[in-house]
Design a protein around this motif. Structure first.
Motif, short mmCIF file in Angstrom:
data_model
loop_
_atom_site.label_atom_id
_atom_site.label_comp_id
_atom_site.label_asym_id
_atom_site.label_seq_id
_atom_site.Cartn_x
_atom_site.Cartn_y
_atom_site.Cartn_z
N ALA A 107 -3.89 0.68 7.78
CA ALA A 107 -4.61 -0.47 8.34
C ALA A 107 -4.23 -0.68 9.80
O ALA A 107 -5.10 -0.98 10.64
CB ALA A 107 -4.28 -1.73 7.52
N LEU A 108 -2.94 -0.50 10.12
CA LEU A 108 -2.47 -0.69 11.50
C LEU A 108 -3.12 0.31 12.45
O LEU A 108 -3.24 0.06 13.65
CB LEU A 108 -0.94 -0.54 11.57
N LYS A 109 -3.57 1.45 11.90
CA LYS A 109 -4.16 2.50 12.74
C LYS A 109 -5.66 2.34 12.94
O LYS A 109 -6.29 3.13 13.65
CB LYS A 109 -3.87 3.89 12.13
N LEU A 110 -6.27 1.32 12.27
CA LEU A 110 -7.72 1.11 12.41
C LEU A 110 -8.05 0.76 13.86
O LEU A 110 -7.25 0.13 14.55
CB LEU A 110 -8.18 -0.02 11.47
N PRO A 111 -9.26 1.16 14.32
CA PRO A 111 -9.62 0.90 15.72
C PRO A 111 -9.80 -0.60 15.97
O PRO A 111 -10.13 -1.36 15.06
CB PRO A 111 -10.96 1.64 15.87
N LYS A 112 -9.51 -1.01 17.22
CA LYS A 112 -9.65 -2.42 17.60
C LYS A 112 -10.27 -2.50 19.00
O LYS A 112 -9.76 -3.19 19.88
CB LYS A 112 -8.31 -3.16 17.53
N ASP A 113 -11.40 -1.76 19.14
CA ASP A 113 -12.03 -1.65 20.47
C ASP A 113 -13.00 -2.79 20.77
O ASP A 113 -13.28 -3.09 21.92
CB ASP A 113 -12.74 -0.30 20.62
N ASP A 114 -13.59 -3.39 19.72
CA ASP A 114 -14.48 -4.53 19.96
C ASP A 114 -14.24 -5.60 18.89
O ASP A 114 -13.46 -5.40 17.96
CB ASP A 114 -15.96 -4.08 19.98
N VAL B 11 -8.65 -5.97 6.64
CA VAL B 11 -8.01 -4.87 5.89
C VAL B 11 -6.49 -5.04 5.93
O VAL B 11 -5.80 -4.84 4.93
CB VAL B 11 -8.43 -3.50 6.49
N MET B 12 -5.97 -5.45 7.11
CA MET B 12 -4.52 -5.65 7.24
C MET B 12 -4.02 -6.77 6.34
O MET B 12 -2.98 -6.64 5.70
CB MET B 12 -4.14 -5.93 8.70
N GLN B 13 -4.78 -7.89 6.30
CA GLN B 13 -4.36 -9.00 5.44
C GLN B 13 -4.31 -8.58 3.97
O GLN B 13 -3.39 -8.92 3.25
CB GLN B 13 -5.32 -10.21 5.61
N LYS B 14 -5.31 -7.79 3.56
CA LYS B 14 -5.33 -7.30 2.18
C LYS B 14 -4.13 -6.39 1.92
O LYS B 14 -3.47 -6.47 0.88
CB LYS B 14 -6.65 -6.52 1.96
N ALA B 15 -3.83 -5.53 2.91
CA ALA B 15 -2.72 -4.58 2.76
C ALA B 15 -1.37 -5.30 2.71
O ALA B 15 -0.51 -4.97 1.89
CB ALA B 15 -2.74 -3.56 3.90
N PHE B 16 -1.20 -6.31 3.58
CA PHE B 16 0.08 -7.04 3.58
C PHE B 16 0.27 -7.83 2.28
O PHE B 16 1.38 -7.94 1.77
CB PHE B 16 0.18 -7.97 4.80
N LYS B 17 -0.85 -8.39 1.76
CA LYS B 17 -0.74 -9.12 0.48
C LYS B 17 -0.29 -8.17 -0.63
O LYS B 17 0.57 -8.51 -1.44
CB LYS B 17 -2.09 -9.76 0.11
N ARG B 18 -0.89 -6.99 -0.65
CA ARG B 18 -0.53 -6.00 -1.67
C ARG B 18 0.94 -5.57 -1.49
O ARG B 18 1.67 -5.42 -2.47
CB ARG B 18 -1.45 -4.78 -1.52
N ALA B 19 1.35 -5.39 -0.22
CA ALA B 19 2.73 -4.97 0.07
C ALA B 19 3.74 -6.05 -0.33
O ALA B 19 4.93 -5.79 -0.42
CB ALA B 19 2.88 -4.63 1.55
N MET B 20 3.25 -7.27 -0.55
CA MET B 20 4.09 -8.37 -1.02
C MET B 20 4.00 -8.48 -2.55
O MET B 20 5.00 -8.75 -3.22
CB MET B 20 3.61 -9.66 -0.37
N GLU B 21 2.78 -8.26 -3.08
CA GLU B 21 2.58 -8.42 -4.53
C GLU B 21 3.32 -7.36 -5.33
O GLU B 21 3.86 -7.65 -6.41
CB GLU B 21 1.08 -8.34 -4.87
N VAL B 22 3.35 -6.12 -4.82
CA VAL B 22 4.00 -5.04 -5.58
C VAL B 22 5.50 -5.30 -5.75
O VAL B 22 5.99 -5.31 -6.88
CB VAL B 22 3.73 -3.65 -4.96
N PRO C 146 5.81 -13.01 7.00
CA PRO C 146 5.39 -13.45 8.34
C PRO C 146 4.02 -12.91 8.76
O PRO C 146 3.42 -13.44 9.69
CB PRO C 146 6.48 -12.90 9.27
N TYR C 147 3.55 -11.85 8.10
CA TYR C 147 2.27 -11.24 8.48
C TYR C 147 1.09 -11.84 7.74
O TYR C 147 -0.06 -11.50 8.01
CB TYR C 147 2.31 -9.73 8.26
N ILE C 148 1.38 -12.71 6.76
CA ILE C 148 0.30 -13.23 5.92
C ILE C 148 -0.18 -14.57 6.46
O ILE C 148 0.61 -15.48 6.69
CB ILE C 148 0.77 -13.31 4.45
N LYS C 149 -1.50 -14.65 6.67
CA LYS C 149 -2.08 -15.84 7.33
C LYS C 149 -2.37 -16.99 6.36
O LYS C 149 -2.52 -18.12 6.79
CB LYS C 149 -3.35 -15.43 8.09
N ASP C 150 -2.50 -16.66 5.08
CA ASP C 150 -2.79 -17.69 4.06
C ASP C 150 -1.52 -18.51 3.83
O ASP C 150 -0.64 -18.14 3.05
CB ASP C 150 -3.25 -16.98 2.78
#
Lengths: 208, 208
Positions: free
Chosen positions: A89-96, A106-117, A170-174
């Motif tokens: 997710a961190l490697k996804l483009p952020k050009d616009d 995608v990052m929020q979903k990934a960080f939630k999963r990285a916390m849930e596991v 710290p990365y989770i916005k919810d």
């Protein structure tokens, strides 16, 4: 599957600079070994003369401890997958603006999963401690040190997993999710430490 | 070699009613995983910009942590062998005075070994805690939770090993050895708990 690697290769991978396995997977293995030791102690109580009264209860315990070690063993893989998803997710483009929005989602979903596991790994380690407390006064006395080891490894797996939950918060916005999770991990840690202390007190009474 | 088994098979064996592996081997794996995580953190500090000042020290640490995880991994086997020797000694014939004398000697040797191996595992886990404390303020901050996990797993390995030392003490007839060992394991446990508390205090400061 990481659990299908040789133990020596798993350790080599853990020591390497590969992104996974890391502390999360090691925590799951620790909890899995705790569950295995409960299964071992119960198997050596079933069939042992003098313990007939507890056999029916032990037959239930071993079903649970076998399931727990297999689940925790498979969670070594889940943790690696969750971590790799964060890296991707961190490697996804952020050009616009559109790309940034997608990347954030995608990052929020990934960080939630990285916390849930790791939270689920911690809950499974708690189950190991519950089983250890259930059998510590009833199982084959010759295996008392193994129940103590099961409790040590399960608590270490739990404490380690909670570090991995906290590192992602710290990365989770919810904010509600963060507040709820903080409360849950505090009460889980407290319950686990109390269980382990009760188990070790009984083990220490029985070991000279 | 147990370390050459698949991780999933090692766990199946641990959960089974086989005489070994048991709690002693699981303790060695826990300590080994702790050492691996030190190696991983150090590898991800070496080469990381901003940490140039600590690279020379980290290069020394990783030599030690790699050696520790390989030693602890091989001690899974040592522990199983020591336990199997005790089982074999117990099965020796005791039909006459001469046989009883030989059996007693072999058993004493086996029990001493069954105490020495977990004591050595505990000492190696202590070394992991020493390395974790050495690097906790210096290593790549992104890996701070992994240092915490290393400390948790190393202390669990140490406490578990000391249970395995203590379980063998009542069978050892050399009273001086028993007294010396009791003192050693007390001071080792105290030092290890203190190290782990210092490491986790630093880790907790850095994790929100």
């Amino acid at each position: 599957m990481l659990a299908e690697k040789k133990l020596s290769e798993f350790l080599d991978d853990l020591a390497s600079d590969l992104p996974a396995p890391g502390g999360g997977g090691a925590a799951a293995v620790s909890g899995a070994m705790g569950a295995c030791l409960i299964s071992m102690v119960v198997r050596l109580t079933l069939g042992k003369k003098g313990y007939e009264d507890v056999w029916p209860e032990m037959e239930q315990v071993v079903i649970n401890s076998d399931l727990l070690y297999k689940t925790l063993s498979s969670q070594v893989e889940d943790d690696a997958a969750a971590f790799n998803d964060v890296i991707a997710a961190l490697k996804l483009p952020k050009d616009d603006e559109a790309q940034i929005q997608i990347r954030t989602q995608v990052m929020q979903k990934a960080f939630k999963r990285a916390m849930e596991v790791p939270y689920s790994i911690a809950q499974n380690c708690m189950e190991v401690l519950v089983l250890a407390l259930q059998i510590v006064e009833k199982a084959n006395i010759n295996l008392i040190s193994d129940i103590g080891v099961a409790a040590e490894l399960a608590l270490a797996g739990l404490e380690s997993s909670l570090l991995n939950v906290r590192i992602n918060l710290p990365y989770i916005k919810d904010e509600n999710l963060v507040i709820t999770t903080r409360k849950q991990i505090e009460s889980l840690a407290e319950a686990a430490r109390s269980n382990k202390a009760r188990i070790l007190s009984e083990v220490n009474n029985k070991i000279a």
